[in-house]
Design an enzyme around this catalytic site. Structure first.
Site, PDB file in Angstrom:
ATOM      1  N   GLY A  70       0.820  -1.206   0.000  1.00  0.00           N
ATOM      2  CA  GLY A  70       0.000   0.000   0.000  1.00  0.00           C
ATOM      3  C   GLY A  70       0.850   1.250   0.000  1.00  0.00           C
TER       4      GLY A  70
ATOM      5  N   LYS B 191       3.080  -0.684 -10.173  1.00  0.00           N
ATOM      6  CA  LYS B 191       3.068   0.767  -9.923  1.00  0.00           C
ATOM      7  C   LYS B 191       4.473   1.366 -10.004  1.00  0.00           C
ATOM      8  CE  LYS B 191       4.753   0.575  -5.523  1.00  0.00           C
ATOM      9  NZ  LYS B 191       5.784   1.406  -4.857  1.00  0.00           N
TER      10      LYS B 191
ATOM     11  N   ASP C 175      -1.182   3.087  -3.901  1.00  0.00           N
ATOM     12  CA  ASP C 175       0.280   3.057  -4.006  1.00  0.00           C
ATOM     13  C   ASP C 175       0.749   3.712  -5.301  1.00  0.00           C
ATOM     14  OD1 ASP C 175       2.732   2.526  -2.948  1.00  0.00           O
ATOM     15  OD2 ASP C 175       2.628   0.353  -3.145  1.00  0.00           O
TER      16      ASP C 175
END
Length: 330
Positions: free
Chosen positions: A135, A190, A243
């Site tokens: 996260g 990400k 994130d």
């Protein structure tokens, strides 16, 4: 409860500090004797979190046996590309049925495996119970006690609920879900998009471009995730969108810094050598690109970043190619 934390980088240290502050018996396994001395004597990680006070109950050691002795939970926070070798070396010391929690974010480049898959392969026969925590969470802010929310993925709902309680504090809110694959992939992909966002910012492309990268990057994350068996809804949560936004916009983001430095004209090898910390996105770009080709998933931003990082393509040329692709429905 005794918890062995593997990896004395910024994130491993932050989680060890958090758990020690809850009264858990925490041993932090670190390879660098200077970090061990700093944690035990000065209550500070002098290499990765200099100037931030760590809980005085936290103990560090270079001895893996000491860290693992009697441990109920193994919390792995070593860089993704080192995970397999570390698990293999420690296997003789691990007990059957041990809870293994990963806080690493990445995908193995050689075997294209997530950490969970590496745990399953390397600890086969020991029946490990696996979970992953991920996260939007900069380590320095966690140590400073700033409000943070993360998600813990565990296929066993009951174990996930127990671990949720283990990690939660008044400033570190932990949710749980059963989509382990989705949580792992969100934390990995990400980082690829964050390098692209840093590159865009460094080239002066502005806020519109950054927002577009984040949004279309989220689409790529979900596209690959669903192809690999994850739930699309997971990527709208903390391990996906949460994130992604933090890593693409926060100044503490190592992967964003890679993009910024590339835009400034630095070479990739010099950037990686000079960072002092691991930027997982560089290796993850290679792995995600390979996974996308294997699964037939269309990931244009990832493809462009692979061309920049590994084929030496000019970033401005890749932006032009992205913007002039065939038009389509969103």
């Amino acid at each position: 409860m005794k918890i062995a934390v593997l990896g004395g980088g910024s994130w491993g240290t932050a989680l060890a500090h958090l758990l020690a502050g809850k009264g858990e018996d925490v041993r932090l396994w670190v390879r660098d004797p200077a970090v061990v001395e700093g944690v035990n004597r000065d209550h500070e990680n002098p290499r990765y979190l200099k100037g931030l006070h760590l809980h005085e109950a936290l103990r560090a050691t270079c001895d893996a046996g000491e860290a693992l002795e009697g441990a109920d939970i193994l919390l792995s926070v070593v860089p993704c590309q080192q995970t397999r070798s570390v698990l293999r070396s420690l296997r003789p010391r691990l007990k059957s049925g041990m809870v293994v929690v990963s806080a690493s974010k990445g995908i193995e480049t050689d075997g294209l495996r997530t950490v969970g898959e590496m745990v399953e392969e390397e600890l086969a026969g020991l029946a490990p119970r696996y979970a992953v925590i991920s996260g939007p969470s900069f380590a320095a802010e966690v140590v400073a006690g700033m409000p943070t929310a993360v998600v813990l993925g565990c296929a066993d709902r009951d174990l996930g609920g127990t671990l949720r309680e283990v990690f939660s504090t008044p400033t570190f809110r932990t949710y749980s879900c059963t989509d382990v694959r989705g949580v792992e992939l969100g934390g990995a992909v990400k980082n690829v998009i964050a390098i692209a966002a840093g590159l865009s910012d460094g080239l002066g492309f502005g806020s519109n471009a950054r927002a577009g990268l984040i949004t279309r990057g989220l689409a790529e994350m979900g596209r690959l995730g669903v192809a690999l068996g994850a739930r699309a809804s997971t990527f709208m949560g903390l391990s996906g969108l949460g994130d992604l936004v933090l890593t693409c916009t926060g100044d503490l983001s190592r992967n964003r810094q890679v993009g910024l430095r590339l835009a400034a004209g630095q070479g990739l090898d010099a950037i990686v050598a000079g960072m002092g910390m691991v930027a997982e996105g560089v290796k993850t770009t290679e792995a995600v690109h390979a996974l996308a080709r294997r699964e037939g998933a269309d990931l244009p931003i990832t493809r462009a970043m692979y061309a920049v990082l590994h084929d030496g393509r000019d970033p401005r040329d890749m932006v032009q190619e992205l913007m002039t692709r065939e038009l389509r429905e969103e």
